[in-house]
Scaffold this active site. Structure first.
Site, PDB file in Angstrom:
ATOM      1  N   SER A   1       0.658  -1.071   0.105  1.00 34.39           N
ATOM      2  CA  SER A   1       0.412   0.124  -0.143  1.00 34.39           C
ATOM      3  C   SER A   1       0.732   1.051   0.070  1.00 34.39           C
ATOM      4  O   SER A   1       0.429   1.982  -0.555  1.00 34.39           O
ATOM      5  CB  SER A   1      -1.002  -0.252   1.081  1.00 34.39           C
ATOM      6  OG  SER A   1      -0.399   0.493   2.609  1.00 34.39           O
ATOM      7  N   ASN A   2       2.126   0.874   0.450  1.00 36.20           N
ATOM      8  CA  ASN A   2       2.822   2.268   0.641  1.00 36.20           C
ATOM      9  C   ASN A   2       3.388   2.403  -0.635  1.00 36.20           C
ATOM     10  O   ASN A   2       3.914   3.231  -1.493  1.00 36.20           O
ATOM     11  CB  ASN A   2       3.756   2.396   1.285  1.00 36.20           C
ATOM     12  CG  ASN A   2       3.529   2.552   2.576  1.00 36.20           C
ATOM     13  OD1 ASN A   2       3.644   4.013   2.884  1.00 36.20           O
ATOM     14  ND2 ASN A   2       3.242   2.070   3.928  1.00 36.20           N
TER      15      ASN A   2
ATOM     16  N   MET B   1      11.423  -6.270   4.249  1.00 35.72           N
ATOM     17  CA  MET B   1      11.469  -7.041   5.482  1.00 35.72           C
ATOM     18  C   MET B   1      12.471  -7.718   6.132  1.00 35.72           C
ATOM     19  O   MET B   1      13.670  -8.620   6.182  1.00 35.72           O
ATOM     20  CB  MET B   1      10.577  -7.933   5.767  1.00 35.72           C
ATOM     21  CG  MET B   1       8.761  -7.879   6.009  1.00 35.72           C
ATOM     22  SD  MET B   1       8.956  -6.110   7.177  1.00 35.72           S
ATOM     23  CE  MET B   1       7.983  -6.479   9.090  1.00 35.72           C
TER      24      MET B   1
ATOM     25  N   LEU C   1      19.585  -5.217   4.937  1.00 32.54           N
ATOM     26  CA  LEU C   1      20.613  -4.719   4.067  1.00 32.54           C
ATOM     27  C   LEU C   1      21.902  -4.600   4.700  1.00 32.54           C
ATOM     28  O   LEU C   1      21.833  -4.202   6.304  1.00 32.54           O
ATOM     29  CB  LEU C   1      20.144  -3.219   3.275  1.00 32.54           C
ATOM     30  CG  LEU C   1      18.637  -3.279   2.616  1.00 32.54           C
ATOM     31  CD1 LEU C   1      18.442  -2.590   2.297  1.00 32.54           C
ATOM     32  CD2 LEU C   1      18.694  -4.513   1.106  1.00 32.54           C
TER      33      LEU C   1
ATOM     34  N   ASN D   1      12.807   4.540   5.293  1.00 36.03           N
ATOM     35  CA  ASN D   1      12.676   3.473   5.719  1.00 36.03           C
ATOM     36  C   ASN D   1      10.964   4.231   6.277  1.00 36.03           C
ATOM     37  O   ASN D   1      11.196   5.347   7.035  1.00 36.03           O
ATOM     38  CB  ASN D   1      12.983   1.867   5.812  1.00 36.03           C
ATOM     39  CG  ASN D   1      12.785   1.458   6.909  1.00 36.03           C
ATOM     40  OD1 ASN D   1      11.624   0.362   6.269  1.00 36.03           O
ATOM     41  ND2 ASN D   1      12.136   1.046   8.414  1.00 36.03           N
TER      42      ASN D   1
ATOM     43  N   HIS E   1       8.574   3.549   9.825  1.00 39.16           N
ATOM     44  CA  HIS E   1       8.961   2.090  10.455  1.00 39.16           C
ATOM     45  C   HIS E   1       7.290   2.902  11.350  1.00 39.16           C
ATOM     46  O   HIS E   1       7.120   3.700  11.307  1.00 39.16           O
ATOM     47  CB  HIS E   1       9.903   2.511  10.900  1.00 39.16           C
ATOM     48  CG  HIS E   1       9.544   1.335  12.502  1.00 39.16           C
ATOM     49  ND1 HIS E   1      10.582  -0.342  12.086  1.00 39.16           N
ATOM     50  CD2 HIS E   1       9.205   1.621  13.807  1.00 39.16           C
ATOM     51  CE1 HIS E   1      10.514  -0.759  12.772  1.00 39.16           C
ATOM     52  NE2 HIS E   1       9.698  -0.282  14.028  1.00 39.16           N
TER      53      HIS E   1
END
Ligand code: GAR
Length: 192
Positions: free
Chosen positions: A21-22, A95, A98, A112, A114
């Protein structure tokens, strides 16, 4: 981060693992006139990630990597990013963690989202933890990705009230709605 002038948009890759959705929200944002980014690549570590449908829907290149061998996978991703001239990365429900080496190569160019008010609740199950602790407030954070999990410099945060009726699912839904606004606000903040 450099200021963008004229019509030059920053070639961006979005990394996902799930619903997306993001991602969808970022793609829509990338289509409006004032946006500083264009989304040119979608990377997923899950081949059945629902969000991959947006690659087809919006005609964006997608690539799936299984991350079984992280070093090898990241090497391949770096080659792809170079080939596609990607200079900005948005993690959106991605998920996997890195490596330091990868982050160094894109230093200051990976952000990112969160689902908590960092530094509170790094990692997983943020909503469950907020409810269990009877927190009065929850929220979301957009931050630069650094070598330490969920610990990079905060760009922007949104705080929301937790109601007595909330459970982890209802809270996640409320926070996700705010995430969509916050991610765009973060990008505008970085480039303006
Ligand atoms: C979002 O809530 C995002 O903040 C979270 O996963 C969800 C993905 O939703 N990310 C993390 O927990 C990263 N540690 P989406 O796939 O619908 O964008």
């Amino acid at each position: 981060m450099e200021k963008l002038t004229g019509l030059k948009k920053l070639k961006t890759a979005v990394f996902i693992s799930g619903t997306g959705s993001n991602l969808k929200n970022l793609i829509k944002f990338s289509k409006i006139k004032k946006t500083p980014i264009s989304i040119n690549l979608i990377i997923s570590n899950v081949n059945k990630a629902k969000g991959l449908k947006y690659a087809d829907q919006f005609n964006i290149k997608k690539k799936i990597f299984n991350f079984q061998n992280i070093k090898n996978t990241e090497k391949k991703i770096l080659i792809l990013l170079k080939k596609e001239k990607i200079s900005f990365i948005c993690l959106a429900g991605f998920m996997k963690i890195l490596s330091k080496n990868f982050i160094k190569k894109f230093n200051g160019k990976i952000i990112n989202i969160h689902p908590s008010l960092l530094p509170k609740y790094k990692g997983l199950n943020t909503h469950h933890r907020a409810i269990t602790n009877n927190d009065k407030f929850a929220g979301c954070t957009v931050h630069y990705v650094s070598e330490k999990l969920d610990s990079g410099k905060v760009i922007i945060q949104k705080k929301i009230k937790v109601s007595a009726k909330d459970n982890p699912t209802s809270l996640a839904k409320k926070v996700l709605k705010q995430e969509h606004k916050l991610y765009l606000a973060a990008i505008m903040k970085i480039f303006n």
